[in-house]
Scaffold this motif. Structure first.
Motif, PDB file in Angstrom:
ATOM      1  N   MET A  99       0.838  -1.194   0.000  1.00 19.20           N
ATOM      2  CA  MET A  99       0.000   0.000   0.000  1.00 19.20           C
ATOM      3  C   MET A  99       0.875   1.246   0.000  1.00 19.20           C
ATOM      4  O   MET A  99       1.984   1.248   0.502  1.00 19.20           O
ATOM      5  CB  MET A  99      -0.893   0.008   1.235  1.00 19.20           C
ATOM      6  CG  MET A  99      -1.878  -1.121   1.266  1.00 19.20           C
ATOM      7  SD  MET A  99      -3.042  -0.971  -0.087  1.00 19.20           S
ATOM      8  CE  MET A  99      -4.140  -2.314   0.349  1.00 19.20           C
ATOM      9  N   HIS A 159      -2.999  -3.097   8.579  1.00 18.75           N
ATOM     10  CA  HIS A 159      -1.565  -2.933   8.350  1.00 18.75           C
ATOM     11  C   HIS A 159      -0.892  -2.749   9.706  1.00 18.75           C
ATOM     12  O   HIS A 159      -1.199  -1.817  10.445  1.00 18.75           O
ATOM     13  CB  HIS A 159      -1.296  -1.699   7.487  1.00 18.75           C
ATOM     14  CG  HIS A 159      -1.465  -1.925   6.022  1.00 18.75           C
ATOM     15  ND1 HIS A 159      -2.681  -2.200   5.441  1.00 18.75           N
ATOM     16  CD2 HIS A 159      -0.547  -1.922   5.011  1.00 18.75           C
ATOM     17  CE1 HIS A 159      -2.522  -2.345   4.137  1.00 18.75           C
ATOM     18  NE2 HIS A 159      -1.240  -2.187   3.845  1.00 18.75           N
ATOM     19  N   THR A 181      -1.929  -8.220   7.455  1.00 20.21           N
ATOM     20  CA  THR A 181      -0.588  -8.139   6.865  1.00 20.21           C
ATOM     21  C   THR A 181       0.396  -9.052   7.603  1.00 20.21           C
ATOM     22  O   THR A 181       0.954  -8.672   8.624  1.00 20.21           O
ATOM     23  CB  THR A 181      -0.046  -6.698   6.911  1.00 20.21           C
ATOM     24  OG1 THR A 181      -0.198  -6.190   8.252  1.00 20.21           O
ATOM     25  CG2 THR A 181      -0.771  -5.800   5.951  1.00 20.21           C
ATOM     26  N   HIS A 183       4.855  -7.132   5.202  1.00 21.36           N
ATOM     27  CA  HIS A 183       4.805  -6.025   4.246  1.00 21.36           C
ATOM     28  C   HIS A 183       6.130  -5.966   3.487  1.00 21.36           C
ATOM     29  O   HIS A 183       6.991  -6.835   3.638  1.00 21.36           O
ATOM     30  CB  HIS A 183       4.465  -4.702   4.960  1.00 21.36           C
ATOM     31  CG  HIS A 183       3.808  -3.713   4.057  1.00 21.36           C
ATOM     32  ND1 HIS A 183       4.493  -2.690   3.454  1.00 21.36           N
ATOM     33  CD2 HIS A 183       2.524  -3.617   3.633  1.00 21.36           C
ATOM     34  CE1 HIS A 183       3.660  -1.990   2.693  1.00 21.36           C
ATOM     35  NE2 HIS A 183       2.449  -2.523   2.785  1.00 21.36           N
ATOM     36  N   TYR A 230      -2.610 -11.253   3.979  1.00 18.51           N
ATOM     37  CA  TYR A 230      -1.859 -10.332   3.117  1.00 18.51           C
ATOM     38  C   TYR A 230      -0.399 -10.778   3.136  1.00 18.51           C
ATOM     39  O   TYR A 230       0.165 -11.058   4.199  1.00 18.51           O
ATOM     40  CB  TYR A 230      -1.995  -8.909   3.663  1.00 18.51           C
ATOM     41  CG  TYR A 230      -1.095  -7.865   3.022  1.00 18.51           C
ATOM     42  CD1 TYR A 230      -1.633  -6.827   2.275  1.00 18.51           C
ATOM     43  CD2 TYR A 230       0.288  -7.904   3.191  1.00 18.51           C
ATOM     44  CE1 TYR A 230      -0.824  -5.846   1.712  1.00 18.51           C
ATOM     45  CE2 TYR A 230       1.113  -6.955   2.622  1.00 18.51           C
ATOM     46  CZ  TYR A 230       0.554  -5.921   1.881  1.00 18.51           C
ATOM     47  OH  TYR A 230       1.368  -4.972   1.319  1.00 18.51           O
ATOM     48  N   SER A 235       3.411  -9.689   1.115  1.00 18.30           N
ATOM     49  CA  SER A 235       4.143  -8.890   0.143  1.00 18.30           C
ATOM     50  C   SER A 235       5.068  -9.780  -0.682  1.00 18.30           C
ATOM     51  O   SER A 235       5.922 -10.482  -0.129  1.00 18.30           O
ATOM     52  CB  SER A 235       4.974  -7.819   0.849  1.00 18.30           C
ATOM     53  OG  SER A 235       5.862  -7.194  -0.061  1.00 18.30           O
ATOM     54  N   TRP A 273      -3.837 -12.847  -0.273  1.00 14.20           N
ATOM     55  CA  TRP A 273      -3.924 -11.483  -0.818  1.00 14.20           C
ATOM     56  C   TRP A 273      -2.503 -10.984  -1.025  1.00 14.20           C
ATOM     57  O   TRP A 273      -1.805 -10.626  -0.079  1.00 14.20           O
ATOM     58  CB  TRP A 273      -4.669 -10.628   0.200  1.00 14.20           C
ATOM     59  CG  TRP A 273      -5.471  -9.470  -0.263  1.00 14.20           C
ATOM     60  CD1 TRP A 273      -6.774  -9.456  -0.646  1.00 14.20           C
ATOM     61  CD2 TRP A 273      -5.053  -8.086  -0.300  1.00 14.20           C
ATOM     62  NE1 TRP A 273      -7.195  -8.167  -0.921  1.00 14.20           N
ATOM     63  CE2 TRP A 273      -6.160  -7.308  -0.720  1.00 14.20           C
ATOM     64  CE3 TRP A 273      -3.855  -7.435  -0.025  1.00 14.20           C
ATOM     65  CZ2 TRP A 273      -6.102  -5.926  -0.874  1.00 14.20           C
ATOM     66  CZ3 TRP A 273      -3.791  -6.052  -0.178  1.00 14.20           C
ATOM     67  CH2 TRP A 273      -4.916  -5.318  -0.600  1.00 14.20           C
ATOM     68  N   ASP A 321       0.428  -8.536  -2.432  1.00 19.76           N
ATOM     69  CA  ASP A 321       0.689  -7.139  -2.775  1.00 19.76           C
ATOM     70  C   ASP A 321       2.073  -7.017  -3.394  1.00 19.76           C
ATOM     71  O   ASP A 321       2.897  -7.924  -3.304  1.00 19.76           O
ATOM     72  CB  ASP A 321       0.573  -6.277  -1.512  1.00 19.76           C
ATOM     73  CG  ASP A 321       0.310  -4.815  -1.825  1.00 19.76           C
ATOM     74  OD1 ASP A 321       0.032  -4.486  -3.000  1.00 19.76           O
ATOM     75  OD2 ASP A 321       0.370  -3.994  -0.895  1.00 19.76           O
ATOM     76  N   ARG A 373      -2.597  -8.977  -6.873  1.00 25.42           N
ATOM     77  CA  ARG A 373      -3.079  -7.634  -7.175  1.00 25.42           C
ATOM     78  C   ARG A 373      -2.419  -7.003  -8.402  1.00 25.42           C
ATOM     79  O   ARG A 373      -1.197  -7.010  -8.521  1.00 25.42           O
ATOM     80  CB  ARG A 373      -2.867  -6.697  -5.985  1.00 25.42           C
ATOM     81  CG  ARG A 373      -3.586  -7.095  -4.721  1.00 25.42           C
ATOM     82  CD  ARG A 373      -3.475  -5.996  -3.676  1.00 25.42           C
ATOM     83  NE  ARG A 373      -4.204  -4.804  -4.068  1.00 25.42           N
ATOM     84  CZ  ARG A 373      -3.815  -3.564  -3.808  1.00 25.42           C
ATOM     85  NH1 ARG A 373      -2.660  -3.349  -3.179  1.00 25.42           N
ATOM     86  NH2 ARG A 373      -4.547  -2.540  -4.189  1.00 25.42           N
ATOM     87  N   THR A 384      -8.744  -5.125  -7.096  1.00 22.30           N
ATOM     88  CA  THR A 384      -8.699  -4.377  -5.838  1.00 22.30           C
ATOM     89  C   THR A 384      -8.373  -2.893  -6.029  1.00 22.30           C
ATOM     90  O   THR A 384      -7.276  -2.448  -5.659  1.00 22.30           O
ATOM     91  CB  THR A 384      -7.641  -4.991  -4.904  1.00 22.30           C
ATOM     92  OG1 THR A 384      -6.377  -5.037  -5.610  1.00 22.30           O
ATOM     93  CG2 THR A 384      -8.019  -6.396  -4.478  1.00 22.30           C
ATOM     94  N   GLU A 421      -7.618   0.689  -5.197  1.00 27.31           N
ATOM     95  CA  GLU A 421      -7.091   1.165  -3.916  1.00 27.31           C
ATOM     96  C   GLU A 421      -7.451   2.619  -3.668  1.00 27.31           C
ATOM     97  O   GLU A 421      -7.170   3.487  -4.504  1.00 27.31           O
ATOM     98  CB  GLU A 421      -5.563   0.990  -3.920  1.00 27.31           C
ATOM     99  CG  GLU A 421      -4.863   1.411  -2.656  1.00 27.31           C
ATOM    100  CD  GLU A 421      -3.369   1.104  -2.700  1.00 27.31           C
ATOM    101  OE1 GLU A 421      -2.599   1.881  -2.102  1.00 27.31           O
ATOM    102  OE2 GLU A 421      -2.969   0.093  -3.320  1.00 27.31           O
ATOM    103  N   CYS A 447     -10.255  -1.349  -1.484  1.00 24.68           N
ATOM    104  CA  CYS A 447      -9.525  -1.324  -0.217  1.00 24.68           C
ATOM    105  C   CYS A 447      -9.247   0.138   0.117  1.00 24.68           C
ATOM    106  O   CYS A 447      -8.724   0.884  -0.702  1.00 24.68           O
ATOM    107  CB  CYS A 447      -8.246  -2.154  -0.278  1.00 24.68           C
ATOM    108  SG  CYS A 447      -7.182  -1.881  -1.711  1.00 24.68           S
TER     109      CYS A 447
END
Length: 476
Positions: free
Chosen positions: A1, A56, A128, A131, A180, A182, A239, A241, A288, A299, A301, A316
């Motif tokens: 994010m 997060h 998360t 991240h 979530y 990364s 999910w 990212d 994503r 998604t 953002e 989101c």
């Protein structure tokens, strides 16, 4: 994010890029419907629950800064470094990663979060687990850069594996559960190779030139996701990212940030998804921004599409201004949040609302208050949200339309100055047998007009339902 603090000048500068990004996220021509029957069933279940919680959380909460992005050596607003170590990137990264040695969220109480989310009417969670900074909020065996390592003071706490504790707390409240994760990892030596200084968010070497390095990173990623899919009970959503970690062939040149991806960063999603679904049958995989078979829903953002989209999608969005914890947050009003949910659902989407825990393991009290206020509205009007389908014309003026079987719902979204429902309103739907106003038992009188039906609202009902964020008419 990405961080959402931008000056007006920056907003204007980014306007064209933001439009291109929004256009890309609203273009559903590349969406691939899943073929696996279990995935189809899970996707249908997910589309029915409508409202979820995103969190997060990491060591960055101690400094009250943007999640991970201050490590990224790019000249963007959300990457800005602050504080005593900001002048030198290497000093800053060293100080940032030492936050592991002081992170101690002693007020951690996931049951309170789960109760608050359930009270608000939320029905799924995405947390998360890791991240972009690479700090793991779960007990991985692939690195010691994790909350459960002895260097972290919270490792002495019996609830140190916070991902397991959070998933268990929300599972006990019958939430669908999402992890979530990364794809990029700025701590891992096989992504940001120590020999080369990183230039931006991408891998800092050419994977084609150093295939052994890249294969080690691919295995690291695979192994971590396998841990999450095997050691944490049932999981409904993976999910992912960090959309710049993708096959070069999938780059969309109309999106500005994708044009800057220099290398093929293929981590073999087919292998990852196959393994994950072997352990979690029917798992939704959300890679994503990488259109194709591994993006089961899209998604957008911090934005809502401007029209109905026939594919599965989820906005989101932050409850305040930031994805991560900041000491003084500017929370959206409950009125704004409810109207956002209604708008999203009427266009065929879900709303995933982010609340960020602080360094002590607690939310702002104001976040709890917002969820209580949303819950008050949902208790009366939730039937117009859950398990509904959008009805044409979807959004028309201040109206949002949904339906369930033979029942239709016309939701009236008041302007900021409206505190009382008008005495007469014209619903943009075809004539029907009976009309009621949710929260008021009395059947309302109505008459057919050229554009729908005009409904009379008694004064008693108008007073009783004063100051509602949205008024919902039920047409049976």
């Amino acid at each position: 994010m990405k961080h959402s603090y931008l000056t007006l000048f920056m907003v204007l500068q980014l306007g064209v890029a933001a439009f291109a990004q929004q256009h890309s996220e609203q273009n559903h021509s590349k969406y691939v419907w899943p073929k696996d029957e279990l995935v189809k069933q899970k996707l249908n279940q997910w589309q029915n629950v409508k409202f979820g919680l995103l969190m997060h959380w990491g060591t960055y909460s101690q400094w009250g800064i943007v999640e991970s992005w201050s490590l990224c050596p790019e000249d963007e607003g959300w990457c800005e470094r602050k504080g005593p170590h900001s002048a030198n990137w290497y000093d800053y990264k060293n100080a940032y990663e030492k936050l592991q040695t002081t992170f101690n969220p002693v007020k951690f109480n996931p049951e309170r979060w789960a109760n608050a989310a359930k009270g608000a009417g939320m029905k799924y969670l995405v947390f998360t687990t890791k991240h972009h900074d690479g700090f793991c909020m779960f007990d991985t065996k692939q690195t010691d850069y994790k909350i459960t390592d002895a260097k972290s003071p919270f490792s002495a706490n019996p609830r140190r594996n916070v991902t397991k504790e959070i998933l268990a707390a929300f599972r006990s409240q019958d939430f669908m559960l999402g992890t979530y994760f990364s794809k990029p990892d700025w701590h891992n030596e096989h992504y940001w190779k120590p020999y080369f200084p990183p230039k931006d968010r991408n891998v800092n070497y050419d994977p084609k030139k150093y295939p052994d390095e890249w294969n080690k990173f691919k295995d690291f990623t695979y192994n971590q996701i396998q841990e999450l899919m095997t050691g944490y009970g049932s999981v409904d959503i993976l999910w992912l990212d960090g959309g710049w970690v993708r096959p070069f062939s999938t780059i969309d040149s109309t999106v500005s940030w994708q044009r800057t991806i220099p290398y093929n960063q293929d981590i073999d999603m087919a292998r990852i998804a196959g393994m994950a679904r072997q352990h979690q049958p029917g798992l939704l995989v959300v890679d994503r921004t990488v259109s194709g078979e591994f993006e089961n829903y899209v998604t957008p953002e911090q934005q809502i599409p401007d029209h109905y989209m026939p594919i599965p999608w989820e906005t989101c969005m932050t409850m305040g201004d930031s994805w991560s914890y900041i000491p003084k947050e500017n929370f959206k009003s409950a009125r704004k949040l409810v109207q956002t949910l209604v708008d999203v659902v009427s266009k065929n989407g879900n709303l995933l609302l982010n609340v960020a825990p602080g360094p002590d393991g607690e939310w702002h009290e104001e976040a709890y208050n917002r969820l209580r206020q949303i819950g008050d509205w949902m208790q009366v009007n939730g039937e117009s949200i859950y398990e509904t389908k959008p009805l044409a014309p979807y959004r028309q003026g201040q109206w949002a339309l949904t339906g369930k079987g033979a029942v239709r719902y016309a939701s009236y979204l008041p302007t900021e100055s409206e505190t009382t429902l008008p005495a007469t309103v014209t619903l943009p739907i075809v004539p029907t047998k009976s009309v009621t106003l949710l929260g008021n038992k009395q059947t309302l009188s109505w008459k057919k007009t050229a554009t729908g039906i005009t409904v009379s609202v008694p004064e008693a009902a108008r007073k009783k339902l004063r100051d509602q964020p949205v008024w919902v008419f039920k047409v049976s």
